[in-house]
Design a protein around this motif. Structure first.
Motif, PDB file in Angstrom:
ATOM      1  N   GLU A 232       0.161  10.645  11.889  1.00  0.00           N
ATOM      2  CA  GLU A 232      -0.521  11.939  11.886  1.00  0.00           C
ATOM      3  C   GLU A 232      -0.198  12.775  10.661  1.00  0.00           C
ATOM      4  O   GLU A 232      -0.709  13.895  10.526  1.00  0.00           O
ATOM      5  N   SER A 233       0.637  12.256   9.751  1.00  0.00           N
ATOM      6  CA  SER A 233       0.979  13.003   8.541  1.00  0.00           C
ATOM      7  C   SER A 233      -0.192  12.978   7.564  1.00  0.00           C
ATOM      8  O   SER A 233      -1.178  12.248   7.748  1.00  0.00           O
ATOM      9  N   ARG A 234      -0.097  13.740   6.483  1.00  0.00           N
ATOM     10  CA  ARG A 234      -1.226  13.940   5.570  1.00  0.00           C
ATOM     11  C   ARG A 234      -1.693  12.656   4.907  1.00  0.00           C
ATOM     12  O   ARG A 234      -2.870  12.498   4.609  1.00  0.00           O
ATOM     13  N   ARG A 235      -0.783  11.723   4.657  1.00  0.00           N
ATOM     14  CA  ARG A 235      -1.177  10.453   4.059  1.00  0.00           C
ATOM     15  C   ARG A 235      -0.970   9.274   4.999  1.00  0.00           C
ATOM     16  O   ARG A 235      -1.107   8.122   4.594  1.00  0.00           O
TER      17      ARG A 235
ATOM     18  N   MET B 153       2.971  21.569   8.406  1.00  0.00           N
ATOM     19  CA  MET B 153       2.023  20.699   9.075  1.00  0.00           C
ATOM     20  C   MET B 153       1.702  19.458   8.247  1.00  0.00           C
ATOM     21  O   MET B 153       1.283  19.548   7.099  1.00  0.00           O
ATOM     22  N   GLY B 154       1.937  18.276   8.843  1.00  0.00           N
ATOM     23  CA  GLY B 154       1.529  17.024   8.222  1.00  0.00           C
ATOM     24  C   GLY B 154       2.417  16.523   7.103  1.00  0.00           C
ATOM     25  O   GLY B 154       2.079  15.555   6.427  1.00  0.00           O
ATOM     26  N   VAL B 155       3.575  17.158   6.887  1.00  0.00           N
ATOM     27  CA  VAL B 155       4.471  16.776   5.795  1.00  0.00           C
ATOM     28  C   VAL B 155       5.624  15.934   6.354  1.00  0.00           C
ATOM     29  O   VAL B 155       6.155  16.231   7.426  1.00  0.00           O
ATOM     30  N   LEU B 156       6.004  14.890   5.633  1.00  0.00           N
ATOM     31  CA  LEU B 156       7.163  14.086   5.998  1.00  0.00           C
ATOM     32  C   LEU B 156       8.386  14.540   5.201  1.00  0.00           C
ATOM     33  O   LEU B 156       8.260  15.267   4.214  1.00  0.00           O
TER      34      LEU B 156
ATOM     35  N   GLY C 176       2.136   7.364   3.172  1.00  0.00           N
ATOM     36  CA  GLY C 176       3.017   8.399   2.631  1.00  0.00           C
ATOM     37  C   GLY C 176       4.461   8.254   3.038  1.00  0.00           C
ATOM     38  O   GLY C 176       5.272   9.126   2.746  1.00  0.00           O
ATOM     39  N   ALA C 177       4.806   7.143   3.719  1.00  0.00           N
ATOM     40  CA  ALA C 177       6.155   7.014   4.277  1.00  0.00           C
ATOM     41  C   ALA C 177       6.936   5.869   3.658  1.00  0.00           C
ATOM     42  O   ALA C 177       7.856   5.330   4.287  1.00  0.00           O
TER      43      ALA C 177
ATOM     44  N   GLU D 299       0.794  -1.213   0.000  1.00  0.00           N
ATOM     45  CA  GLU D 299       0.000   0.000   0.000  1.00  0.00           C
ATOM     46  C   GLU D 299       0.838   1.280   0.000  1.00  0.00           C
ATOM     47  O   GLU D 299       0.538   2.192  -0.727  1.00  0.00           O
ATOM     48  N   PRO D 300       1.930   1.361   0.787  1.00  0.00           N
ATOM     49  CA  PRO D 300       2.715   2.597   0.764  1.00  0.00           C
ATOM     50  C   PRO D 300       3.249   2.926  -0.612  1.00  0.00           C
ATOM     51  O   PRO D 300       3.248   4.068  -1.023  1.00  0.00           O
ATOM     52  N   ALA D 301       3.698   1.911  -1.352  1.00  0.00           N
ATOM     53  CA  ALA D 301       4.258   2.172  -2.681  1.00  0.00           C
ATOM     54  C   ALA D 301       3.150   2.535  -3.663  1.00  0.00           C
ATOM     55  O   ALA D 301       3.296   3.395  -4.505  1.00  0.00           O
ATOM     56  N   ARG D 302       1.989   1.852  -3.569  1.00  0.00           N
ATOM     57  CA  ARG D 302       0.934   2.052  -4.546  1.00  0.00           C
ATOM     58  C   ARG D 302       0.265   3.403  -4.378  1.00  0.00           C
ATOM     59  O   ARG D 302      -0.155   4.034  -5.339  1.00  0.00           O
ATOM     60  N   ASN D 303       0.195   3.909  -3.152  1.00  0.00           N
ATOM     61  CA  ASN D 303      -0.497   5.162  -2.915  1.00  0.00           C
ATOM     62  C   ASN D 303       0.454   6.342  -2.814  1.00  0.00           C
ATOM     63  O   ASN D 303       0.043   7.427  -2.449  1.00  0.00           O
TER      64      ASN D 303
END
Length: 583
Positions: A433-436, A469-472, A440-441, A50-54
């Protein structure tokens, strides 16, 4: 010299496994499978994590770390080329009146041009001054955050379009660990720009396949040699315009989410613009800076065309004298000339050459997106390198300890390293808590196996939370401040580049079998830039070892944007790091 080099690095097995998993994730493959197909064109949907696909926008193609799929539709390209040509002709007709305006009526601009104005003028600024030399966007060098979708622009960020300036770009030398080919080509006018791509290929057959899939009169490849397992991880960009050269050193890859287009990830980039010499006499009289010498050394080691490297001497590198170009070259380095120039030994060399060396205690703050099987040996080597050491000090302390000899010498004490080094890496909570969220990580890598190892220095890890805010972050940075007692001013400097916190990235100095001479071994190709920050008055050392204060880190204001929130929170059993396999 190279046949046994891999055996000299501690933690090989763990880092090899991490590398295998990271590549699998970047290719959208199942990281638990026994092997990795580096030539696979499309990820298998049912096996894609899922992390790679999204990771990217629904409208953007999935990134790949191999360029084997860079097939181009020639017919479609020709149609698009004709459409662009017609559009340019129409634009030229519309701009005829503007071109007839007398030079003295045009607006004058200073050399520090805001990016928005630079983009409007295509990156080449004209002036009514008698000199024919252009006023460049970044003649002294700058560091910028990458733009992030949905975040306010505060003057310290830059878009990929503003870096490349496709309407003026003539030649682009690009390197990356991961590539999104279709996205990259959307940022470059392939009819105008010739491209050299520095990339990884698994074997000769794959190299040939990649070359045959592109128009060779427009795109050429350079495949650096790999000595065993490792990564072609550097992200250097050389961008040639009509009368200046732009050198860009990003921390991110050539994929949309590393340049903020999905709104979930940020990076950093160093940029400097070098004017072309007006006469051959000026070019021949140029004395190359250490930055230029190390850049050319690195490019030659990668195997880039020597004529192209030689052509860079047409540009004035004098403004690079304030910077150090630091690199890691994959393989074994046995000669004194080679091991002193690369890895953490090369970092120490650059620090010393810039006049930043000191035996005074330092505060070392490291921002990293991936962490390897780190030990105090690596931390000690980096710490001494940031004091200007060649690498021999850590090596001598390490080997003396193994022989049972008494050890003295400052930072051999692990408590001292714990006190003065902080490594910023996101916690599981920060990722959630990040945006995705966890999706997203996918490019932020660490494992619970290494975190739990007795040899891992757990006290150095602190939560990395972006000021956005919310960005990695996928950034790789080091902030160094001299804090100990001693005469003279405190010297502060920073590193911006591709190297994460691992021996693969920075290397390890060992004794060569047979000769007993020092030998540095690196697995990865990396590069970055060292730059001095404004000096500050000395102040008494604080007994608070929790983290560096905002006031102290403020010395980097105007030089390197501070991307993380400080003070931070230590990572421990209650606030665990993000683990990309079991997070």
């Amino acid at each position: 010299m190279a046949e046994n080099w891999a055996a000299d690095i501690n933690g090989d097995e763990g880092e090899d496994e991490a590398l295998r998993i990271a590549i699998a994730l970047s290719l959208g493959q199942d990281p638990t499978s026994a092997s990795i197909d580096l030539t696979q064109d499309e990820p298998t949907p049912e096996k894609t994590p899922e992390p790679a696909r999204n990771e990217v926008l629904a409208s953007a193609p999935a990134p790949m770390s191999s360029l084997s799929a860079l097939g181009l539709d020639r017919k479609k390209m020709e149609e698009e080329r004709l459409a662009r040509a017609n559009k340019r002709k129409a634009a030229e007709l519309d701009s005829t009146a503007a071109e007839t305006v007398r030079p003295q009526q045009r607006q004058k601009m200073s050399e520090h041009v805001p990016e928005r104005q630079t983009a409007i003028r295509g990156g080449l600024i004209t002036t009514s001054e008698p000199s024919t030399a252009p006023l460049l966007p970044f003649p002294k060098g700058v560091v910028r955050k990458t733009w992030v979708y949905g975040q306010p622009r505060l003057g310290d960020d830059i878009k990929i379009e503003e870096v490349l300036q496709k309407d003026k770009l003539e030649i682009a030398v690009l390197s990356s660990f991961q590539w999104d080919e279709q996205w990259m080509l959307s940022k470059i006018d392939i009819d105008r720009t010739k491209m050299y791509l520095v990339a990884f290929a698994n074997n000769e057959a794959q190299k040939e396949e990649i070359r045959n899939n592109v128009p060779q009169n427009r795109i050429r490849f350079c495949f650096p040699k790999m000595s065993g397992p490792g990564s072609m991880h550097s992200k250097l960009q050389l961008l040639k315009y009509s009368n200046y050269l732009r050198i860009a050193v990003p921390t991110g890859n050539l994929i949309p989410y590393d340049w903020g287009e999905t709104g979930v990830m940020e990076n950093m980039v160093f940029i400097i613009d070098l004017p072309i010499f007006e006469t051959d006499e000026q070019r021949k009289a140029q004395k190359l800076t250490l930055f230029a010498e190390d850049l050319f050394y690195f490019l030659s080691a990668q195997g880039l065309d020597e004529k192209l490297i030689s052509s860079l001497q047409k540009y004035d590198f004098s403004e690079t004298s304030r910077y150090g170009f630091v690199h890691s070259i994959a393989g074994s380095h046995s000669s004194e000339e080679s091991w002193r120039r690369t890895g953490y030994c090369g970092l120490g060399r650059a620090v010393s050459a810039l006049g930043l060396a000191s035996e005074r205690e330092i505060e070392l703050d490291i921002v990293t997106a991936s962490i390897g099987a780190v030990t105090y040996d690596l931390l000690r080597g980096l710490y001494f390198a940031c004091q200007g050491d060649s690498g021999l000090k850590e090596y001598q302390l390490r080997t003396a300890g193994r022989k049972g000899k008494s050890i003295s010498g400052g930072c051999n004490d692990t408590e001292m390293l714990d006190k003065h080094i902080r490594v910023y890496f996101p916690s599981l909570q920060t990722v959630k808590e990040s945006r995705r969220g966890k999706d997203g990580a996918g490019t932020i890598c660490f494992t619970s196996k290494w975190w739990s190892a007795e040899s891992f220095p757990r006290k150095i890890l602190w939560d990395c939370q972006s000021t956005r805010m919310g960005v990695l972050m996928h950034s790789k940075l080091m902030f160094i401040r001299q804090s100990g007692s001693g005469s003279g001013r405190n010297k502060n400097f920073a590193y911006v580049g591709s190297a994460n916190l691992s021996e693969s990235a920075w290397g390890r100095l060992v004794k060569e079998r047979g000769t007993g001479n020092p030998k540095l071994t690196c697995r990865n190709w990396e590069c970055g830039v060292v730059m001095e920050a404004p000096s500050r008055p000395k102040k008494a050392a604080s007994n608070d070892s929790s983290t560096s204060s905002v006031e102290d880190m403020g010395v980097f204001a105007g030089q390197v944007p501070l991307p993380m929130k400080i003070p931070s929170t230590p990572l421990d059993q209650d606030r665990t790091p993000w683990f990309y396999m079991d997070g």
